[in-house]
Design a protein around this motif. Structure first.
Motif, PDB file in Angstrom:
ATOM      1  N   GLU A 101      -5.560  -4.624   5.066  1.00  0.00           N
ATOM      2  CA  GLU A 101      -5.914  -4.707   6.634  1.00  0.00           C
ATOM      3  C   GLU A 101      -4.996  -3.472   7.134  1.00  0.00           C
ATOM      4  O   GLU A 101      -6.035  -2.935   8.258  1.00  0.00           O
ATOM      5  CB  GLU A 101      -5.273  -6.567   7.066  1.00  0.00           C
ATOM      6  CG  GLU A 101      -6.259  -7.187   6.495  1.00  0.00           C
ATOM      7  CD  GLU A 101      -5.568  -8.551   7.117  1.00  0.00           C
ATOM      8  OE1 GLU A 101      -6.321  -9.155   7.122  1.00  0.00           O
ATOM      9  OE2 GLU A 101      -4.498  -8.506   7.254  1.00  0.00           O
ATOM     10  N   LYS A 102      -3.998  -3.247   7.175  1.00  0.00           N
ATOM     11  CA  LYS A 102      -3.348  -2.004   7.319  1.00  0.00           C
ATOM     12  C   LYS A 102      -3.682  -0.549   7.081  1.00  0.00           C
ATOM     13  O   LYS A 102      -3.143   0.552   7.701  1.00  0.00           O
ATOM     14  CB  LYS A 102      -1.937  -2.496   7.825  1.00  0.00           C
ATOM     15  CG  LYS A 102      -1.015  -3.231   8.817  1.00  0.00           C
ATOM     16  CD  LYS A 102       0.291  -3.470   8.581  1.00  0.00           C
ATOM     17  CE  LYS A 102       0.239  -4.984   9.701  1.00  0.00           C
ATOM     18  NZ  LYS A 102       2.139  -5.390   9.383  1.00  0.00           N
ATOM     19  N   THR A 103      -3.987  -0.720   5.786  1.00  0.00           N
ATOM     20  CA  THR A 103      -4.039   0.577   5.374  1.00  0.00           C
ATOM     21  C   THR A 103      -5.601   1.077   5.133  1.00  0.00           C
ATOM     22  O   THR A 103      -6.142   1.961   4.785  1.00  0.00           O
ATOM     23  CB  THR A 103      -3.446   0.583   3.724  1.00  0.00           C
ATOM     24  OG1 THR A 103      -3.607  -0.492   2.713  1.00  0.00           O
ATOM     25  CG2 THR A 103      -2.078   0.833   4.327  1.00  0.00           C
ATOM     26  N   THR A 104      -6.233   0.670   5.107  1.00  0.00           N
ATOM     27  CA  THR A 104      -7.576   0.200   4.845  1.00  0.00           C
ATOM     28  C   THR A 104      -8.780  -0.543   5.548  1.00  0.00           C
ATOM     29  O   THR A 104     -10.040   0.622   5.832  1.00  0.00           O
ATOM     30  CB  THR A 104      -7.990   0.124   3.391  1.00  0.00           C
ATOM     31  OG1 THR A 104      -8.756  -1.207   3.543  1.00  0.00           O
ATOM     32  CG2 THR A 104      -7.081   0.368   2.625  1.00  0.00           C
ATOM     33  N   GLY A 105      -8.728  -1.560   6.785  1.00  0.00           N
ATOM     34  CA  GLY A 105      -8.900  -1.343   7.548  1.00  0.00           C
ATOM     35  C   GLY A 105      -9.151  -3.193   7.473  1.00  0.00           C
ATOM     36  O   GLY A 105     -10.126  -3.481   8.576  1.00  0.00           O
ATOM     37  N   SER A 106      -9.498  -3.299   6.229  1.00  0.00           N
ATOM     38  CA  SER A 106     -10.453  -4.944   5.745  1.00  0.00           C
ATOM     39  C   SER A 106      -9.286  -4.717   4.747  1.00  0.00           C
ATOM     40  O   SER A 106      -8.697  -4.275   3.758  1.00  0.00           O
ATOM     41  CB  SER A 106     -11.345  -3.939   5.773  1.00  0.00           C
ATOM     42  OG  SER A 106     -11.725  -3.620   4.103  1.00  0.00           O
TER      43      SER A 106
END
Length: 251
Positions: free
Chosen positions: A217-222
């Motif tokens: 979630e924080k590193t790739t967005g999902s």
């Protein structure tokens, strides 16, 4: 929880003596099964770290590395951690790393030569290739280099990076320093597995240990979700952009 196999299964049938109890179902405990025990057993049993020693952790912001940093700090060591981004630098600083080397901005060999002229007591090596060679040069008298992985050789197109290392001078390098190079795989140290997991769990619950999980979630967005998410999670891990232990949710 079972650390040996079936990591991507929803349900597994195992003998009771092969599972470890956990107080609640959160990803943090997954990190303790393999990464946590690798860090604890590796530094404790194989590297035999003691208070006051200088310990270098490569890939220090990774799933195993960030726990190894905390284990070494808890023992009373001076800890050096390598990483590749400012985000990882921030995490390592929060975890108590004494010296952070971002190899995108600083040269590992130059830093070690200038700031640690007497060498490093214990090196936790997970990269391989040129990093292994450089680390070997900076072992202190009676130093121990623990090989825990070889990230540089995990990708097929990069496989020679791990094996293409000139070891012709290794015997004299070790002899003149009474130094040691040792491989470590935590599954070959099965004794006291329950003890280490219990200690790590209690440290997590008391706040003495921080487990950093990367679900995307924080590193790739999902979030990494389902079978497709597992594939993305592995690709994310191999990209070197992960921070902490990469986890995927199956269902």
């Amino acid at each position: 929880m079972d650390a040996r196999c079936n990591a991507y299964a929803e349900y597994v049938c195992l003998p009771a003596q092969e599972v470890l109890p956990i107080p609640k179902t959160i990803p943090d405990y997954l990190a303790l099964l393999v990464a946590g025990q690798t860090a604890a057993k590796g530094l404790d049993r194989a590297a035999r770290i003691t208070s006051g020693e200088t310990v270098l952790i490569t890939a220090a912001a990774g799933g195993t590395g960030h726990i190894a940093v905390q284990w070494a700090k808890a023992v009373g060591c001076h800890v050096i951690g390598t990483c590749s981004s400012e985000e990882k630098e921030k995490i390592l600083k929060e975890l108590g790393c004494d010296r952070i080397i971002n190899y995108k901005k600083e040269d590992l060999g130059e830093v070690l030569s200038k700031e640690y002229p007497k060498g490093i007591n214990v090196i936790w090596e997970t990269i391989g290739g040129k990093v292994f060679t450089e680390c070997l040069k900076h072992l202190a008298i009676r130093g121990r280099l623990l090989i825990v992985g070889g990230i540089s050789g995990y990708k097929t197109e990069n496989k020679e990076a791990l094996t293409k290392v000139d070891l012709s001078n290794l015997p004299s390098q070790l002899l003149t320093k009474s130094a040691t190079v040792q491989g470590f795989l935590f599954t070959q140290y099965p004794d006291e597995e329950g003890y280490y997991f219990k200690y790590l769990s209690e440290s997590l619950e008391s706040g003495k240990l921080t487990v950093v999980c990367d679900n995307g979630e924080k590193t790739t967005g999902s979030e990494f979700f389902g079978v497709e998410g597992i594939i993305k999670a592995v690709e994310h891990l191999h990209s070197g952009k992960n921070i902490g232990k990469v986890v995927a949710r199956v269902s």
